[in-house]
Scaffold this motif. Structure first.
Motif, mmCIF file in Angstrom:
data_model
loop_
_atom_site.group_PDB
_atom_site.id
_atom_site.type_symbol
_atom_site.label_atom_id
_atom_site.label_comp_id
_atom_site.label_asym_id
_atom_site.label_seq_id
_atom_site.Cartn_x
_atom_site.Cartn_y
_atom_site.Cartn_z
ATOM 1 N N VAL A 44 2.851 3.507 11.189
ATOM 2 C CA VAL A 44 1.635 4.283 11.010
ATOM 3 C C VAL A 44 0.813 3.788 9.823
ATOM 4 C CG1 VAL A 44 2.504 6.090 9.469
ATOM 5 C CG2 VAL A 44 0.751 6.658 11.162
ATOM 6 N N THR A 45 1.470 3.162 8.864
ATOM 7 C CA THR A 45 0.734 2.652 7.707
ATOM 8 C C THR A 45 0.457 1.153 7.794
ATOM 9 O OG1 THR A 45 2.798 2.288 6.489
ATOM 10 C CG2 THR A 45 1.695 4.426 6.190
ATOM 11 N N ARG A 46 0.904 0.532 8.895
ATOM 12 C CA ARG A 46 0.720 -0.919 9.090
ATOM 13 C C ARG A 46 1.255 -1.712 7.895
ATOM 14 N NH1 ARG A 46 -4.494 1.218 10.140
ATOM 15 N NH2 ARG A 46 -4.917 1.506 12.366
ATOM 16 N N SER A 47 2.468 -1.360 7.472
ATOM 17 C CA SER A 47 3.065 -1.961 6.274
ATOM 18 C C SER A 47 4.311 -2.746 6.640
ATOM 19 C CB SER A 47 3.426 -0.874 5.262
ATOM 20 O OG SER A 47 2.306 -0.084 4.964
ATOM 21 N N HIS A 48 4.813 -3.495 5.642
ATOM 22 C CA HIS A 48 6.060 -4.256 5.783
ATOM 23 C C HIS A 48 7.035 -3.785 4.709
ATOM 24 C CE1 HIS A 48 4.117 -6.971 8.640
ATOM 25 N NE2 HIS A 48 3.081 -7.016 7.795
ATOM 26 N N ARG A 49 8.281 -3.565 5.115
ATOM 27 C CA ARG A 49 9.277 -3.016 4.205
ATOM 28 C C ARG A 49 9.381 -3.788 2.891
ATOM 29 N NH1 ARG A 49 13.454 0.337 5.347
ATOM 30 N NH2 ARG A 49 13.044 0.013 7.565
ATOM 31 N N PRO A 50 9.496 -5.117 2.876
ATOM 32 C CA PRO A 50 9.658 -5.834 1.595
ATOM 33 C C PRO A 50 8.484 -5.609 0.631
ATOM 34 C CG PRO A 50 10.215 -7.258 3.440
ATOM 35 C CD PRO A 50 9.563 -6.049 4.027
ATOM 36 N N ASP A 51 7.307 -5.322 1.217
ATOM 37 C CA ASP A 51 6.140 -5.112 0.350
ATOM 38 C C ASP A 51 6.142 -3.736 -0.319
ATOM 39 O OD1 ASP A 51 5.260 -7.590 1.153
ATOM 40 O OD2 ASP A 51 3.971 -6.784 2.760
ATOM 41 N N LEU A 52 7.013 -2.838 0.142
ATOM 42 C CA LEU A 52 6.969 -1.459 -0.349
ATOM 43 C C LEU A 52 8.135 -1.086 -1.258
ATOM 44 C CD1 LEU A 52 5.862 0.494 2.862
ATOM 45 C CD2 LEU A 52 4.434 -0.433 1.043
ATOM 46 N N LEU A 53 9.336 -1.523 -0.924
ATOM 47 C CA LEU A 53 10.520 -1.038 -1.626
ATOM 48 C C LEU A 53 10.457 -1.336 -3.121
ATOM 49 C CD1 LEU A 53 13.411 -1.874 0.876
ATOM 50 C CD2 LEU A 53 12.017 0.194 0.675
ATOM 51 N N GLY A 54 10.689 -0.292 -3.928
ATOM 52 C CA GLY A 54 10.709 -0.436 -5.387
ATOM 53 C C GLY A 54 9.364 -0.295 -6.057
ATOM 54 N N ARG A 55 8.291 -0.277 -5.259
ATOM 55 C CA ARG A 55 6.960 -0.198 -5.863
ATOM 56 C C ARG A 55 6.563 1.265 -6.107
ATOM 57 N NH1 ARG A 55 2.474 -3.375 -2.708
ATOM 58 N NH2 ARG A 55 1.370 -2.924 -4.670
ATOM 59 N N PRO A 56 5.747 1.527 -7.153
ATOM 60 C CA PRO A 56 5.188 2.872 -7.320
ATOM 61 C C PRO A 56 4.345 3.223 -6.095
ATOM 62 C CG PRO A 56 4.903 1.568 -9.314
ATOM 63 C CD PRO A 56 5.380 0.623 -8.260
ATOM 64 N N LEU A 57 4.469 4.464 -5.626
ATOM 65 C CA LEU A 57 3.787 4.869 -4.402
ATOM 66 C C LEU A 57 2.294 4.633 -4.468
ATOM 67 C CD1 LEU A 57 3.719 6.304 -1.642
ATOM 68 C CD2 LEU A 57 3.536 8.482 -2.895
ATOM 69 N N PHE A 58 1.680 4.979 -5.595
ATOM 70 C CA PHE A 58 0.219 4.921 -5.661
ATOM 71 C C PHE A 58 -0.289 3.538 -6.056
ATOM 72 C CE2 PHE A 58 1.426 9.357 -6.431
ATOM 73 C CZ PHE A 58 0.858 9.909 -5.292
ATOM 74 N N GLN A 59 0.654 2.627 -6.247
ATOM 75 C CA GLN A 59 0.268 1.225 -6.358
ATOM 76 C C GLN A 59 0.292 0.594 -4.977
ATOM 77 O OE1 GLN A 59 2.773 -2.323 -7.964
ATOM 78 N NE2 GLN A 59 1.798 -1.373 -9.760
ATOM 79 N N ALA A 60 1.256 1.029 -4.166
ATOM 80 C CA ALA A 60 1.332 0.512 -2.795
ATOM 81 C C ALA A 60 0.215 1.085 -1.932
ATOM 82 C CB ALA A 60 2.697 0.840 -2.196
ATOM 83 N N PHE A 61 -0.098 2.373 -2.138
ATOM 84 C CA PHE A 61 -1.154 3.048 -1.366
ATOM 85 C C PHE A 61 -2.076 3.764 -2.346
ATOM 86 C CE2 PHE A 61 2.653 3.067 1.365
ATOM 87 C CZ PHE A 61 2.181 2.307 2.439
ATOM 88 N N ASP A 62 -3.262 3.188 -2.589
ATOM 89 C CA ASP A 62 -4.167 3.743 -3.602
ATOM 90 C C ASP A 62 -5.389 4.433 -3.006
ATOM 91 O OD1 ASP A 62 -5.628 1.630 -2.672
ATOM 92 O OD2 ASP A 62 -5.723 0.545 -4.591
#
Length: 502
Positions: A44-62
């Motif tokens: 639903v977010t058109r994302s890739h797991r390696p790009d998200l794990l460990g990142r601050p939420l509002f840095q990944a999705f601003d």
């Protein structure tokens, strides 16, 4: 997930259910970093797991560069933090949040989407938040897509427009109410006076501020009925006041009311004087459901007023006694000095002696004076070489200080007229100490040396009468006068634990 945990499901089962769920799920650490996502969330977010794990939420999705992006981020962050801090599930019925989308395979644009989100805290065995579960639903398609100028049908208005707009309006109203509530709670907690909210007929502490906590010694009283939280108030009337307010609905106000509080376990009760009001809290039906407590600790004001009254009463008493002393000095001096000039000289000297001791007592706020200081005051006119003072520091009560000051003045005056101080080389030795520590007594010796031989007077003058009256009557002491060939020797004994009348 919390329900599955309580049913004994294995971690592997939970992980499988999480990954396979068609609902988008996101797991966050308490500091709002992405811990894990399921495939539905990636889709639903058109994302890739390696790009998200460990990142601050509002840095990944601003939420993109739009003007509303900061507010969109704030709403989601506030909901997550509320769920984390309160350990309670929180819902966002509607929130606009843009997501990036690539056009032509390279150009990135932000597409506004409308979401409904639920944030659930996951707790460990100690009740601490270990993860936050975000469940989101993309509800953008429920909104009508008709151009702004094209009228919508009734069905569109019901399904796609009015209902959702009403939901959004309710959420915004709730958000405004929560902000207002938070402001009121903040004002409540920061109020300078003590404030508490008691709930139910048992008066359970629902809320109280820092000033109330300080008043009672920072005890943990949250949720406890007042009789359990503050048991030392039994018999002081406060339980009964609260019961009456709850039963009758009539407020109760107390002024400078004494409350004895035990601020530390095992400590003695402390007296506190309080101005307070108990105000009933009513529900929509008008029934009393609680009591609002508000007040101030006025202990310092009450004690200060009492000290002031005591000082005024004491001052009145001292003034009366001082005037009586001055009157006695005047009458007795007049009897001994028929010549007005000698009367004025002697009278003035005795009044100055009394004034010197008053000055010493004033410096200590009439708490007392030191024996050596009084002796130095009364003998300084004869120079530092004529008197030898030897003894420890002895604190004298005000009345004792006044009497001894007059006695030392008379002894020094007589020595200058008839004794050792009437000759060029005469001296006076003054030695003192404290005897009998269980019932302390001042033992003082006044010894004149290298003066003329002295003999007992034929008649008792005012000085002799003043010395004897002060020693025996005012101080309940004893004095022994020896008239020797070198001068007078006066041995006196005065109790120090007695408070003579002023």
């Amino acid at each position: 997930m919390t329900e599955l945990l309580t049913q004994g499901a294995s971690i592997a089962d939970l992980a499988t259910a999480f990954a396979a769920s068609p609902n988008p799920y996101l797991l966050l650490t308490p500091d709002l970093r992405i811990f894990d996502v399921n495939q539905a969330y990636l889709d639903v977010t058109r994302s890739h797991r390696p790009d998200l794990l460990g990142r601050p939420l509002f840095q990944a999705f601003d939420s993109g560069p739009g003007q509303e992006a900061p507010e969109n981020v704030r709403q989601v962050r506030a909901s997550l933090e509320k769920a984390r801090d309160t350990r309670q599930r929180d819902h966002l019925a509607l929130v606009r949040y843009s997501l990036p989308r690539r056009l032509d395979g390279c150009r990135e644009v932000f597409e506004e989407r409308i979401w409904s989100a639920t944030h659930t805290p996951l707790l460990d065995a100690e009740g601490e938040v270990v993860l936050l579960l975000q469940h989101t639903m993309d509800i953008t398609d429920l909104f009508p897509a008709a151009p702004p100028d094209e009228p919508t049908t009734a069905l569109d208005a019901i399904v796609g427009g009015s209902v959702l707009r009403r939901a959004q309006s309710v959420q915004e109203d709730n958000r405004r109410l929560e902000k207002e509530r938070n402001r009121l709670v903040e004002m409540f907690m920061q109020a300078p006076g003590f404030v508490a909210i008691l709930s139910g007929p048992d008066h359970c502490f629902q809320m109280y501020n820092a000033a109330y906590g300080q008043l009672i010694g920072h005890r943990d009283i949250a949720g406890k009925p007042i009789r359990e939280a503050l048991p030392e108030l039994a018999g002081q009337g406060y339980y009964e006041f609260l019961d009456s307010v709850f039963a009758t609905g009539e407020a109760y106000e107390g002024r400078e009311s004494l409350a004895q509080l035990q601020r530390r376990p095992g400590a003695p009760l402390e007296n506190h004087y309080l101005d307070f009001i108990y105000q009933p809290i009513r529900d929509e039906a008008g029934q009393v459901v609680g009591i609002f407590v508000q007040g101030h600790d006025v202990t310092e004001n009450v004690l200060a007023a009492r000290r002031q009254k005591s000082m005024i009463d004491e001052l009145n008493h001292r003034v009366k006694n001082t005037l009586a002393t001055v009157q006695s000095i005047a009458i007795q001096t007049a009897r001994s000095h028929r010549d007005p000039s000698t009367f004025a000289q002697a009278f003035q000297a005795r009044i100055l002696a009394l004034s010197h001791t008053h000055d010493l007592l004033t410096r200590t706020h009439w708490e007392g004076a030191d024996l050596r200081a009084i002796l130095e005051h009364e003998t300084e006119a004869f120079g530092p070489t004529r008197f030898h003072l030897n003894g420890p520091a002895v604190a004298l009560a005000p009345a004792t200080a006044l009497s001894l000051g007059m006695i030392f003045h008379e002894l020094a005056t007589n020595a200058s007229k008839y004794g050792a101080l009437s000759t060029p080389h005469g001296r006076v030795l003054v030695d003192w100490g404290v005897a009998d520590q269980t019932a302390p007594k001042l033992k003082l010796s006044w010894r004149e040396l290298d003066g003329p031989k002295v003999t007992p007077p034929d008649t008792r003058g005012f000085g002799s009468r003043l010395i004897e009256r002060n020693i025996r009557h005012d101080l309940a002491g004893e004095i022994d006068l020896v008239y020797g060939k070198d001068g007078l020797i006066a041995e006196l004994m005065v109790p120090l634990d007695r408070t003579p009348a002023l």
